[in-house]
Design a protein around this motif. Structure first.
Motif, short mmCIF file in Angstrom:
data_model
loop_
_atom_site.label_atom_id
_atom_site.label_comp_id
_atom_site.label_asym_id
_atom_site.label_seq_id
_atom_site.Cartn_x
_atom_site.Cartn_y
_atom_site.Cartn_z
N GLY A 73 0.79 -1.23 0.00
CA GLY A 73 0.00 0.00 0.00
C GLY A 73 0.82 1.28 0.00
N VAL A 74 2.14 1.16 0.01
CA VAL A 74 3.01 2.34 0.02
C VAL A 74 3.51 2.59 -1.39
CG1 VAL A 74 5.08 3.40 0.98
CG2 VAL A 74 3.73 1.84 2.39
N GLU A 75 3.25 3.81 -1.87
CA GLU A 75 3.67 4.21 -3.21
C GLU A 75 4.70 5.31 -3.08
OE1 GLU A 75 1.69 5.84 -7.35
OE2 GLU A 75 0.41 5.32 -5.68
N LEU A 76 5.76 5.21 -3.85
CA LEU A 76 6.81 6.23 -3.80
C LEU A 76 6.84 6.95 -5.13
CD1 LEU A 76 9.17 7.51 -2.27
CD2 LEU A 76 10.65 5.77 -3.27
N ASN A 77 6.49 8.23 -5.10
CA ASN A 77 6.58 9.07 -6.28
C ASN A 77 7.83 9.91 -6.11
OD1 ASN A 77 6.36 10.84 -8.38
ND2 ASN A 77 4.18 11.23 -8.08
#
Length: 119
Positions: free
Chosen positions: A71-75
């Motif tokens: 559930g962790v997204e890195l932009n």
């Protein structure tokens, strides 16, 4: 956000003892190509985390997507911690953090960021 991503990526890491030499092998299945091998489990974890950091930097430098993990997204383009990670990597390699130099020649002893952008 960056620290959360690193933690989320390290959480599903898998480790095994290799029968050949008794060393430890670790991998992060969600991050293709991120694996490490070391004599001790702790060394393997540390190396795996370093490989993960470099994998993130490489994918970001090539504008390749990073998988959403737990559930962790890195932009990367919007994360100010990414610049800090580049500076940490440069310091590990004994370079001064990049202060805005624009020379990206791979033939010279440059900064980690310059090397990444020249790949």
């Amino acid at each position: 956000m960056l620290v959360q991503y690193l933690r989320a990526a390290m959480h599903p890491a898998r480790y095994e003892i290799l029968e050949d030499d008794g060393s430890f092998f670790g991998e992060i299945p969600e991050c293709r190509g991120v694996h490490a091998n070391a004599c001790t489990l702790e060394e393997c974890r540390e190396t795996l985390e370093e490989v993960l950091e470099e994998w993130i930097l490489l994918r970001a430098s090539r504008d390749l997507p990073l998988p959403t993990i737990d559930g962790v997204e890195l932009n990367v383009k919007e994360d100010p911690a990414f610049a800090a990670l580049i500076n940490v990597q440069e310091e590990k390699e004994g370079n001064q953090p990049n202060q805005g130099e624009s020379d990206s020649s791979i033939g010279e002893q440059g900064h980690f960021r310059d090397w990444l952008t020249s790949i």
